[in-house]
Scaffold this motif. Structure first.
Motif, PDB file in Angstrom:
ATOM      1  N   UNK A 115      45.671  39.998  45.774  1.00  0.00           N
ATOM      2  CA  UNK A 115      44.815  38.844  45.511  1.00  0.00           C
ATOM      3  C   UNK A 115      44.007  39.035  44.233  1.00  0.00           C
ATOM      4  N   UNK A 116      43.846  37.940  43.493  1.00  0.00           N
ATOM      5  CA  UNK A 116      43.105  37.953  42.229  1.00  0.00           C
ATOM      6  C   UNK A 116      41.829  37.141  42.418  1.00  0.00           C
ATOM      7  N   UNK A 117      40.710  37.729  42.019  1.00  0.00           N
ATOM      8  CA  UNK A 117      39.396  37.091  42.156  1.00  0.00           C
ATOM      9  C   UNK A 117      38.675  37.017  40.824  1.00  0.00           C
ATOM     10  N   UNK A 118      37.894  35.949  40.695  1.00  0.00           N
ATOM     11  CA  UNK A 118      36.787  35.920  39.740  1.00  0.00           C
ATOM     12  C   UNK A 118      35.569  35.585  40.567  1.00  0.00           C
ATOM     13  N   UNK A 119      34.595  36.462  40.558  1.00  0.00           N
ATOM     14  CA  UNK A 119      33.338  36.253  41.265  1.00  0.00           C
ATOM     15  C   UNK A 119      32.226  36.410  40.238  1.00  0.00           C
ATOM     16  N   UNK A 144      45.623  34.054  47.853  1.00  0.00           N
ATOM     17  CA  UNK A 144      46.156  34.800  46.717  1.00  0.00           C
ATOM     18  C   UNK A 144      45.220  34.755  45.509  1.00  0.00           C
ATOM     19  N   UNK A 145      44.361  33.739  45.486  1.00  0.00           N
ATOM     20  CA  UNK A 145      43.455  33.580  44.342  1.00  0.00           C
ATOM     21  C   UNK A 145      42.150  32.967  44.820  1.00  0.00           C
ATOM     22  N   UNK A 146      41.049  33.508  44.291  1.00  0.00           N
ATOM     23  CA  UNK A 146      39.706  33.001  44.609  1.00  0.00           C
ATOM     24  C   UNK A 146      38.896  33.033  43.330  1.00  0.00           C
ATOM     25  N   UNK A 196      43.483  29.497  46.504  1.00  0.00           N
ATOM     26  CA  UNK A 196      44.912  29.201  46.515  1.00  0.00           C
ATOM     27  C   UNK A 196      45.576  30.123  47.534  1.00  0.00           C
ATOM     28  N   UNK A 197      46.459  29.545  48.367  1.00  0.00           N
ATOM     29  CA  UNK A 197      47.048  30.268  49.495  1.00  0.00           C
ATOM     30  C   UNK A 197      48.553  30.425  49.372  1.00  0.00           C
ATOM     31  N   UNK A 198      49.043  31.497  49.981  1.00  0.00           N
ATOM     32  CA  UNK A 198      50.486  31.706  50.128  1.00  0.00           C
ATOM     33  C   UNK A 198      50.976  30.872  51.314  1.00  0.00           C
ATOM     34  N   UNK A 199      52.291  30.718  51.463  1.00  0.00           N
ATOM     35  CA  UNK A 199      52.806  30.004  52.636  1.00  0.00           C
ATOM     36  C   UNK A 199      52.389  30.647  53.971  1.00  0.00           C
ATOM     37  N   UNK A 200      52.043  31.930  53.939  1.00  0.00           N
ATOM     38  CA  UNK A 200      51.615  32.646  55.149  1.00  0.00           C
ATOM     39  C   UNK A 200      50.124  32.467  55.458  1.00  0.00           C
ATOM     40  N   UNK A 205      48.228  23.550  49.298  1.00  0.00           N
ATOM     41  CA  UNK A 205      47.992  24.995  49.383  1.00  0.00           C
ATOM     42  C   UNK A 205      46.710  25.455  48.686  1.00  0.00           C
ATOM     43  N   UNK A 206      45.813  24.510  48.408  1.00  0.00           N
ATOM     44  CA  UNK A 206      44.549  24.855  47.738  1.00  0.00           C
ATOM     45  C   UNK A 206      43.384  24.187  48.461  1.00  0.00           C
ATOM     46  N   UNK A 207      42.247  24.882  48.424  1.00  0.00           N
ATOM     47  CA  UNK A 207      41.021  24.363  49.034  1.00  0.00           C
ATOM     48  C   UNK A 207      39.873  24.608  48.066  1.00  0.00           C
TER      49      UNK A 207
END
Length: 153
Positions: A43-47, A119-121, A111-115, A84-86
């Motif tokens: 997973x890739x983040x920017x915080x 994957x990204x925040x 952003x989410x994977x099918x599972x 697939x995004x919130x």
């Protein structure tokens, strides 16, 4: 078989709201290991101004965060969603080692994977000092308050 974290995409209004409440509940545990399980291993983040990749980095980041942000309590609200995004708006309150209380306001893009793993925040956050008497977030959200919109200020 890949890890699965329901609800999974494609999201509906109901399942997106469930995903947001599940994230709020997990973050309110202040357990970095538990929270990290919602994210892909890469997973890739920017915080704010930090950029992270992977669960190990997420655990390290959250450990540091909750050592500094004492008595952290969070509220999240669903802003919008696609398959697939919130998008989420949130507020949390905490105090520092000098007992100065803060309310942190922000927005997140997920952003989410099918599972159903994130994957990204990307999180943008601003902090406002508050008096302890002005606190309004105390621990995990009571069940009867789920779905209640958080105030803008």
């Amino acid at each position: 078989m890949p890890e699965t974290r329901p609800p999974v995409p494609p999201f509906t209004a109901e399942t997106a709201a469930q995903k947001v409440q599940g994230a709020e509940d997990a973050w309110n545990t202040r357990d970095p290991q538990k929270v990290a399980l919602a994210y892909t291993p890469d997973s890739v983040w920017r915080n704010r101004d930090e950029f992270l990749t992977g669960r190990e980095a997420i655990v390290e980041f959250l450990t540091r965060k909750w050592e500094r942000e004492l008595d952290y309590a969070l509220r999240k609200s669903l802003w919008s969603f696609t398959d697939d995004r919130i998008a989420v708006r949130f507020q949390y309150e905490w105090h520092d080692a000098d007992d100065q209380w803060w309310r942190s306001f922000g927005n997140e893009l997920w952003e989410f994977t099918p599972e159903g793993l994130m994957a990204r925040r990307e999180a943008s956050i601003n902090d406002v000092p508050i008096a302890e008497a002005d606190r309004r977030i105390f621990g995990a959200r009571p069940v009867e308050d789920r779905g209640v919109e958080i105030d803008l200020r």
